[in-house]
Design a protein around this motif. Structure first.
Motif, PDB file in Angstrom:
ATOM      1  N   MET A 252       0.834  -1.188   0.000  1.00  0.00           N
ATOM      2  CA  MET A 252       0.000   0.000   0.000  1.00  0.00           C
ATOM      3  C   MET A 252       0.882   1.255   0.000  1.00  0.00           C
ATOM      4  N   MET A 253       0.331   2.360  -0.448  1.00  0.00           N
ATOM      5  CA  MET A 253       1.105   3.580  -0.619  1.00  0.00           C
ATOM      6  C   MET A 253       1.763   4.038   0.678  1.00  0.00           C
ATOM      7  N   ALA A 261       3.202  12.351   2.418  1.00  0.00           N
ATOM      8  CA  ALA A 261       1.915  12.454   3.116  1.00  0.00           C
ATOM      9  C   ALA A 261       0.742  12.313   2.154  1.00  0.00           C
ATOM     10  N   LYS A 262       0.880  12.806   0.927  1.00  0.00           N
ATOM     11  CA  LYS A 262      -0.219  12.723  -0.034  1.00  0.00           C
ATOM     12  C   LYS A 262      -0.499  11.280  -0.429  1.00  0.00           C
ATOM     13  N   ASN A 289      -8.201   7.837 -11.623  1.00  0.00           N
ATOM     14  CA  ASN A 289      -7.231   8.819 -11.163  1.00  0.00           C
ATOM     15  C   ASN A 289      -6.065   8.101 -10.500  1.00  0.00           C
ATOM     16  N   VAL A 290      -4.856   8.543 -10.825  1.00  0.00           N
ATOM     17  CA  VAL A 290      -3.634   7.916 -10.313  1.00  0.00           C
ATOM     18  C   VAL A 290      -2.762   8.994  -9.686  1.00  0.00           C
ATOM     19  N   TYR A 291      -2.267   8.718  -8.484  1.00  0.00           N
ATOM     20  CA  TYR A 291      -1.288   9.615  -7.866  1.00  0.00           C
ATOM     21  C   TYR A 291       0.101   9.022  -8.040  1.00  0.00           C
ATOM     22  N   GLN A 311       2.219  14.275  -8.792  1.00  0.00           N
ATOM     23  CA  GLN A 311       1.049  14.797  -9.488  1.00  0.00           C
ATOM     24  C   GLN A 311      -0.016  13.712  -9.630  1.00  0.00           C
ATOM     25  N   VAL A 312      -1.247  14.171  -9.925  1.00  0.00           N
ATOM     26  CA  VAL A 312      -2.381  13.282 -10.128  1.00  0.00           C
ATOM     27  C   VAL A 312      -2.715  13.262 -11.617  1.00  0.00           C
ATOM     28  N   LEU A 313      -2.859  12.077 -12.171  1.00  0.00           N
ATOM     29  CA  LEU A 313      -3.230  11.919 -13.571  1.00  0.00           C
ATOM     30  C   LEU A 313      -4.585  11.232 -13.675  1.00  0.00           C
TER      31      LEU A 313
END
Length: 410
Positions: A252-253, A261-262, A289-291, A311-313
């Motif tokens: 997991m992230m 933190a994001k 959406n992908v971070y 960034q978020v794509l």
């Protein structure tokens, strides 16, 4: 399941030997039946006693010799405080010890006479000492989109708790509407998640097999399965690495990027090993959406496009693919396309190497024989003789036998 039916000759024989768990009266304790054994009252084999343990191992090794490759361990029994083992173990100690002995015995049966000792004993029992067991099956979830999300979160949580690998069943046969197959889009997204996991299994229910779908859907299923077969060298390498390091196969992230933190809020994407970021589609539609965590650059495997981290794509994804990003500095080693494991050639496990920018890390690959060295602004890789190399934009690749020199374009 180590239960011995009460009304059987074997029960009487094992009770005379003292090989069954006993009650306060010194006789074999009789448990109420459970669904796993047809609700027949039974006694439990005392696996704390070496002779009973060896008996259990030998019986199951006979099944291995007859062709069984793995056992699913299930222990749906609560051992009362009044029950004791031969050496006096009882209560909480016995309840904790018994499931571990059960799995170890099954592992010994599967791995007997193998060098190195290896085998898989999947289980769904989340006992307190589950961290000592390498493999775990995720509990069954609903055959819908919410169930798919729950399935992913369960798998990531179990692995973050110390279990290095989990296996999935594709769909829940207990929640089928007769022979009606699942929605094709949901089925393909389930399979896409399975492709980027430690392991999975199709269910024998006709409605959950690829043959339940029309040819156009089966074509997409074949595309995903071909990718799964090609990923075998990488996934097996990640599993071997997980055994050594304790880091799980799917991370997991928050575990993979504790300083970002994001990243912690993105609980529906994960790292598969050190090199691949996977963002499965868990809702109807084709976009997700992908971070991309900061501190690294990322390469879209489907588009071969580079993105900076942080960034978020929004990514569009067809039904026969999964949004996956390669981590810059790493390589992905792929095997050949196979139709079944009978075609797997252990002497030729690699077919192609994908590079995500200038390689700086040794690739994760089963029985790793590839090494990366850096010198004079270049990377030198040994062990790539005969392999196709897909380099990233902006790199030059010069091959000399088994040695490959990679440098930036000038």
């Amino acid at each position: 399941f180590p239960g011995v039916p009460r009304e059987s000759v074997l029960f009487d024989d094992l009770e005379d030997r003292g090989w069954l768990l006993t009650g306060d009266d010194g006789n074999a304790f009789v448990f109420d039946g459970v669904p796993e054994n047809g609700n027949v009252p039974f006694g439990l084999l005392d696996l704390t006693y070496k002779d009973a343990y060896a008996f259990w191992v030998e019986r199951h090794h006979q099944l291995v010799d007859e062709g069984v490759s793995a056992f699913h361990s299930s222990f749906p029994v609560e051992i009362p405080d009044a029950v004791s083992a031969r050496n006096g173990e009882s209560g909480a100690l016995l309840r904790e010890l018994y499931p571990l002995l059960l799995r170890r015995a099954l592992f010994d049966a599967v791995s007997m006479n193998k060098t190195p000792t290896e085998g898989v004993v999947p289980s769904v029992d989340l006992i307190m000492a589950v961290q000592r067991v390498a493999w775990q099956k995720t509990p069954a979830s609903a055959n819908d989109w919410d169930g798919l999300t729950q399935w992913l979160r369960q798998g990531l949580s179990i692995q973050a708790s110390g279990v290095i690998a989990v296996t999935h069943d594709l769909g829940n046969p207990e929640q089928l509407d007769g022979d009606t197959p699942l929605d094709a889009t949901l089925y393909l997204r389930m399979l896409g998640l399975c492709v980027f996991s430690a392991g999975f299994a199709f269910q024998a229910a006709p409605a959950l097999l690829p043959s339940a779908y029309p040819e156009d859907i089966q074509t997409k299923i074949r595309t995903l399965l071909e990718l799964r077969y090609r990923l075998i060298p990488y996934i097996n390498g990640v599993i071997e690495d997980a055994v050594r390091t304790g880091l799980p196969v799917q991370r997991m992230m928050a575990l993979a990027y504790p300083d970002d933190a994001k990243a912690r809020a993105w609980d529906q994407q994960y790292m598969l090993g050190p090199a691949l970021l996977v963002a499965p589609v868990l809702q109807p539609g084709s976009s997700v959406n992908v971070y991309l965590p900061e501190g690294d650059a990322w390469w879209d495997l489907n588009l071969n496009q580079r993105y900076e981290g942080g960034q978020v794509l929004t990514v569009e994804c067809g039904l026969d693919s999964v949004p996956v990003f390669g981590r810059e500095g790493h390589m992905l080693c792929l095997g050949p396309v196979l139709r079944h494991m009978g075609e797997f050639n252990s002497a030729r496990i690699l077919d192609e190497v994908w590079m995500f920018g200038m390689p700086t890390h040794n690739p994760v690959v089963m029985r790793n024989k590839i090494r990366v060295m850096q010198m004079q602004g270049s990377s030198y890789i040994k062990g790539l003789e005969g392999l196709k190399i897909l380099q990233s934009d902006g790199l030059e690749v010069k091959r000399r036998g088994a040695e490959v020199r990679i440098s930036r374009e000038r």
